[in-house]
Design an enzyme around this catalytic site. Sequence first.
Site, PDB file in Angstrom:
ATOM      1  N   ARG A 291      22.403 -53.890 -57.262  1.00 57.79           N
ATOM      2  CA  ARG A 291      21.506 -53.554 -56.158  1.00 57.79           C
ATOM      3  C   ARG A 291      20.472 -54.673 -56.005  1.00 57.79           C
ATOM      4  O   ARG A 291      20.211 -55.435 -56.951  1.00 57.79           O
ATOM      5  CB  ARG A 291      20.779 -52.233 -56.429  1.00 57.79           C
ATOM      6  CG  ARG A 291      21.662 -51.008 -56.555  1.00 57.79           C
ATOM      7  CD  ARG A 291      20.787 -49.787 -56.835  1.00 57.79           C
ATOM      8  NE  ARG A 291      21.556 -48.553 -56.881  1.00 57.79           N
ATOM      9  CZ  ARG A 291      22.010 -47.991 -58.007  1.00 57.79           C
ATOM     10  NH1 ARG A 291      21.754 -48.560 -59.175  1.00 57.79           N
ATOM     11  NH2 ARG A 291      22.697 -46.860 -57.968  1.00 57.79           N
TER      12      ARG A 291
ATOM     13  N   LYS B 134      18.538 -47.122 -60.873  1.00 53.17           N
ATOM     14  CA  LYS B 134      17.737 -46.006 -60.356  1.00 53.17           C
ATOM     15  C   LYS B 134      17.452 -45.006 -61.469  1.00 53.17           C
ATOM     16  O   LYS B 134      18.288 -44.769 -62.340  1.00 53.17           O
ATOM     17  CB  LYS B 134      18.483 -45.318 -59.211  1.00 53.17           C
ATOM     18  CG  LYS B 134      18.513 -46.146 -57.924  1.00 53.17           C
ATOM     19  CD  LYS B 134      19.140 -45.356 -56.786  1.00 53.17           C
ATOM     20  CE  LYS B 134      19.086 -46.129 -55.478  1.00 53.17           C
ATOM     21  NZ  LYS B 134      19.690 -45.372 -54.362  1.00 53.17           N
TER      22      LYS B 134
ATOM     23  N   HIS C 114      23.406 -55.681 -49.649  1.00 60.33           N
ATOM     24  CA  HIS C 114      24.302 -54.536 -49.761  1.00 60.33           C
ATOM     25  C   HIS C 114      25.739 -54.918 -49.420  1.00 60.33           C
ATOM     26  O   HIS C 114      26.683 -54.301 -49.931  1.00 60.33           O
ATOM     27  CB  HIS C 114      23.831 -53.394 -48.859  1.00 60.33           C
ATOM     28  CG  HIS C 114      24.566 -52.106 -49.107  1.00 60.33           C
ATOM     29  ND1 HIS C 114      24.471 -51.429 -50.303  1.00 60.33           N
ATOM     30  CD2 HIS C 114      25.426 -51.401 -48.337  1.00 60.33           C
ATOM     31  CE1 HIS C 114      25.238 -50.340 -50.244  1.00 60.33           C
ATOM     32  NE2 HIS C 114      25.829 -50.306 -49.078  1.00 60.33           N
TER      33      HIS C 114
ATOM     34  N   ARG D 249      27.309 -55.977 -52.678  1.00 57.96           N
ATOM     35  CA  ARG D 249      27.564 -54.801 -53.535  1.00 57.96           C
ATOM     36  C   ARG D 249      28.703 -53.966 -52.953  1.00 57.96           C
ATOM     37  O   ARG D 249      29.582 -53.484 -53.668  1.00 57.96           O
ATOM     38  CB  ARG D 249      26.283 -53.977 -53.659  1.00 57.96           C
ATOM     39  CG  ARG D 249      26.418 -52.693 -54.489  1.00 57.96           C
ATOM     40  CD  ARG D 249      25.030 -52.124 -54.720  1.00 57.96           C
ATOM     41  NE  ARG D 249      25.040 -50.716 -55.088  1.00 57.96           N
ATOM     42  CZ  ARG D 249      25.140 -50.263 -56.335  1.00 57.96           C
ATOM     43  NH1 ARG D 249      25.270 -51.123 -57.333  1.00 57.96           N
ATOM     44  NH2 ARG D 249      25.107 -48.968 -56.598  1.00 57.96           N
TER      45      ARG D 249
ATOM     46  N   HIS E 279      26.285 -44.997 -60.202  1.00 60.99           N
ATOM     47  CA  HIS E 279      26.155 -43.800 -59.374  1.00 60.99           C
ATOM     48  C   HIS E 279      26.168 -42.546 -60.248  1.00 60.99           C
ATOM     49  O   HIS E 279      27.048 -42.382 -61.098  1.00 60.99           O
ATOM     50  CB  HIS E 279      27.308 -43.697 -58.368  1.00 60.99           C
ATOM     51  CG  HIS E 279      27.198 -44.678 -57.244  1.00 60.99           C
ATOM     52  ND1 HIS E 279      28.269 -45.043 -56.463  1.00 60.99           N
ATOM     53  CD2 HIS E 279      26.129 -45.372 -56.755  1.00 60.99           C
ATOM     54  CE1 HIS E 279      27.869 -45.909 -55.541  1.00 60.99           C
ATOM     55  NE2 HIS E 279      26.580 -46.123 -55.702  1.00 60.99           N
TER      56      HIS E 279
ATOM     57  N   TYR F 280      32.464 -46.130 -50.723  1.00 59.97           N
ATOM     58  CA  TYR F 280      32.865 -47.527 -50.802  1.00 59.97           C
ATOM     59  C   TYR F 280      34.368 -47.715 -50.668  1.00 59.97           C
ATOM     60  O   TYR F 280      34.851 -48.838 -50.702  1.00 59.97           O
ATOM     61  CB  TYR F 280      32.410 -48.128 -52.142  1.00 59.97           C
ATOM     62  CG  TYR F 280      30.926 -48.329 -52.235  1.00 59.97           C
ATOM     63  CD1 TYR F 280      30.104 -47.326 -52.732  1.00 59.97           C
ATOM     64  CD2 TYR F 280      30.337 -49.511 -51.822  1.00 59.97           C
ATOM     65  CE1 TYR F 280      28.742 -47.498 -52.821  1.00 59.97           C
ATOM     66  CE2 TYR F 280      28.968 -49.695 -51.920  1.00 59.97           C
ATOM     67  CZ  TYR F 280      28.179 -48.688 -52.413  1.00 59.97           C
ATOM     68  OH  TYR F 280      26.826 -48.871 -52.493  1.00 59.97           O
TER      69      TYR F 280
END
Length: 321
Positions: A157, A181, A250, A253, A276, A285
């Site tokens: 990211r 995250k 992005h 990624r 994730h 994706y």
Amino acid sequence: MSDSPAAPLPDALSQPIAAFIRHLASEKRHSPRTCDSYQRDLLRLAGWMFERNLGRWQGLTNHELRRYVATLSRDGLAGRSIARHLSATRRFYQFLLREKLASDNPALDIRAPKSGRPLPKVADVDQLNHLLDSQPDDPLEIRDLCMFELMYSSGLRLAELAGLDLHRIDLKGGEVRVLGKGSKERLLPVGSKALAALRAWLPHRASLASDGEPALFVSQRGQRLSHRSIQARLNRWGIIHGADQRLHPHLLRHSFASHMLESSGDLRAVQELLGHADIATTQVYTHLDFQHLARVYDQSHPRARRGGYHGNTTEDDSPSR
């Protein structure tokens, strides 16, 4: 409009092109084919300028170059071909600026018109190879290439890349430890191209970084690069090297995830690489086309295979006639 001028060009137009082609061949080690492509595109532009009494490269303005792009489009050139012309012009003007033969680069903010086949939301492998194989010209471009290689290599990211510290890279082990995250840490592999780019960048980082600065990627002032700076540099890289759509973090990624899924089909592994929490997030994706999915299904599901389970069959297994 022909590919080359009908009349001999004045030295003020032709000699800088010749010098630029020598520069590409000797200093940049470009192939003869690449040099021929640059020369052909620049001679076409020079011929157009000569027809309009623009006898010096210093005299080509942004407005005039936009008129030239419109002319190429009217002549039937596709968006990608026009993007190639603009890329050649940008590189040429970088050379002219270096040689003090121009005061600005009129092609820097001009994009090619969209063609029937624009750069997709997921860049294909060949497109990314073209963009990432471009050679950097200075320490900041060496840094930029390193950032983009690492993002695509490990699916980072933007915030993860910007937050990377020097000690989180393991060149010997080919790994990077990122903080994702929710402050969740994950260990990711780093590909050979990204490792080579890191080895090229680290000596320049050492000379740029301020005392005590832990960031892996620093600005010319020696401080950690901001998110906005990384976005701007990636966009600039795309413009200079001929992408027909704005490049953004992005996209790298997104392309990493899609290419990994297309090659492996392992959704769980890609989920872990991307960090994730929910596999449903990873599924956005997937850009595998239906034929590919159907082929995987036919090859993998025991009751989908042609002829049943592919076990031994006998005449007794067939329905009675």
